[in-house]
Design an enzyme around this catalytic site. Sequence first.
Site, PDB file in Angstrom:
ATOM      1  CB  THR A 327      -0.934   0.008   1.216  1.00 51.25           C
ATOM      2  OG1 THR A 327      -1.753  -1.157   1.183  1.00 51.25           O
ATOM      3  CG2 THR A 327      -1.827   1.233   1.226  1.00 51.25           C
ATOM      4  CD  GLN A 357      -5.256  -3.045   0.249  1.00 49.01           C
ATOM      5  OE1 GLN A 357      -5.066  -3.743  -0.735  1.00 49.01           O
ATOM      6  NE2 GLN A 357      -5.466  -3.549   1.455  1.00 49.01           N
ATOM      7  CD  GLN A 379      -9.267  -1.619  -0.656  1.00 53.52           C
ATOM      8  OE1 GLN A 379      -9.664  -2.350  -1.555  1.00 53.52           O
ATOM      9  NE2 GLN A 379      -8.888  -2.080   0.515  1.00 53.52           N
ATOM     10  CG  ASP A 380      -6.432   1.918   1.141  1.00 53.09           C
ATOM     11  OD1 ASP A 380      -7.568   1.963   1.635  1.00 53.09           O
ATOM     12  OD2 ASP A 380      -5.558   1.133   1.542  1.00 53.09           O
ATOM     13  CG  ASP A 401     -11.049   1.563   4.589  1.00 55.14           C
ATOM     14  OD1 ASP A 401     -12.158   1.759   5.093  1.00 55.14           O
ATOM     15  OD2 ASP A 401     -10.455   0.467   4.658  1.00 55.14           O
ATOM     16  NE  ARG A 465     -12.957  -0.465   6.622  1.00 57.03           N
ATOM     17  CZ  ARG A 465     -12.751  -1.652   6.060  1.00 57.03           C
ATOM     18  NH1 ARG A 465     -13.430  -2.709   6.484  1.00 57.03           N
ATOM     19  NH2 ARG A 465     -11.874  -1.800   5.092  1.00 57.03           N
ATOM     20  CD1 TRP A 467      -6.393  -0.524   9.836  1.00 51.75           C
ATOM     21  CD2 TRP A 467      -5.508   1.450   9.335  1.00 51.75           C
ATOM     22  NE1 TRP A 467      -5.203  -0.755   9.211  1.00 51.75           N
ATOM     23  CE2 TRP A 467      -4.640   0.432   8.894  1.00 51.75           C
ATOM     24  CE3 TRP A 467      -5.157   2.786   9.118  1.00 51.75           C
ATOM     25  CZ2 TRP A 467      -3.430   0.719   8.233  1.00 51.75           C
ATOM     26  CZ3 TRP A 467      -3.965   3.061   8.471  1.00 51.75           C
ATOM     27  CH2 TRP A 467      -3.106   2.048   8.036  1.00 51.75           C
TER      28      TRP A 467
END
Length: 560
Positions: A327, A357, A379-380, A401, A465, A467
């Site tokens: 990531t 990610q 994502q990310d 996220d 959320r 992490w």
Amino acid sequence: METFGGATSPERQAKMRLPVVAWSCAMATVLALGTVVPVAEARKGDDNVAAVSRICRSTPYPSACETALTSAEARRARDPFAASVQFAMARARTARSLARNLSASAPPTAMHDCAELLDISLAQLRDALAGRAADAAGATTWLSAALTNQGTCNDSLAAAATPKALAAGRGAVRKQVAALAQFISTALALHVKRVKGGRGVPPSAATAAPSPKSSTFPSWLSEHDRKLLESPATDVITADAVVALDGSGTHRSINEAIAAVTSPVDTEAGGGREAGRARRKVIKVKAGRYKESVSISYQQENVMLVGEGKGKTIIDGNKSVAGGYTTYSSATFAAMGAGFIAKGVSFVNSAGPGKGQAVALLVGGDRSVVYQCEIKAFQDTLFTHSNRQFYAESDISGTVDFVFGNSAAVFQSCELQARKPIPGQQDVVTAQGRVDPNQNTGISIHRCRITAASDLGNTPVYLGRPWKQYSRVVVMETTMDGSVAPDGWLAWPDQPTPSTTLYYGEYRNSGAGAGTKGRVTWTGVHTSMSTADATGFTVAKFIMGDSWLGATGVRYTSGL
């Protein structure tokens, strides 16, 4: 961010208040030690051991604290904090050497991440030790960031495939990094305890003049930077380098321009503490789509990237976890140098929604500003990795996220837009990664808009959320459309009952998704924050923005 479980709960013991006089006497006793003696083997009535034990009792890892304060470094230190930092620096050097050796024979992913992050951690520990007296808030930031680096290293090692021949080395690095995290946590706890006790109150909090409610950017920035940010993208800007795909500039590549105009700061000699240490380097990037992955190292400070506007100057990459990257290393653009500023640029990761990610922009430089930019992926999307950051008038879009990390970040006048995910995915705006109660980190979304893309359909959108164990997010004076789920917040997959140590807050929001009657009822969720609590997450209080943002020229709101 990596989709594995949250942080392990640290051992806790009852906290004791230690008067300043007792603290000084205790350290004098520690410094008087002529022989390094393991605490567990010391005789029961030993006053030295008792003094160290009292100091360490209020830290997250008492055993690690005792190890540090009875070490050789402790005999040379001027106080417990200095001893703990010097001990952590010695362990960081050892871990860095091992990671560097292993990264030379491994694919340039996880182990390379760790070697780089340990380099950065050493600089941050050094800066915290040198600058603690003059800038207590800065020291808290740098220690928090150094602790975050260990988690990122561990995340990379845990997620990446490792050849059998290197498995033992990876295990050794993970073990050293886990121990180092405890020693940094000890230093952070000792520092925060001192600040809360009234010794070392952050000068910026105590002496900074209040800013008007809507100022011309936070006071970090120089008048020169402020003028640059206020100028229209079409204006002629005196730049140190001009990047143009058609050859009309000084460079065709952004990476080439950065390398040409920056000189690495000598962090071994203590460089890097202040974002004003190196002269501002302005790189103008003309309109066009630049297919490159760009990196600004922690040694390259005060870089300003000026594009010609959202959707015009586009930096586009396609690295992803599915494509073999971590990531951390998937970022299209990574800015780890202090004082980074971007204006009028689109940062894009076009790997696609099914590639896991895939980061468009990673920011880890202290006192960074992203203004009038677009950050777009799935994502990310945006990795707000560490240190103090400010985002204004920017558009950020993604799915899972899509704003994550463990910086102290404030977003103002931004649009956070949820995109259509692949089947089985859920749209979550934030995943904040605070791992220690003493870290000054979190995500503050203030006076923004949370909206759905036109093709989102009935996919519910969640504000965040948790992490990590101490995840902290607030949404204040923000407009939310009807895509925001009534629950508001989502549990982590393997933690149906979230930690009681998280902090999720909402304050005077509006729009169809702002109703709080259906919100989750977890401990730590505050659906109606008090004005006093909300003030703690403003630019002035949360990132000490009145002391540095004004110099950038970015328009901002200091308080509520």
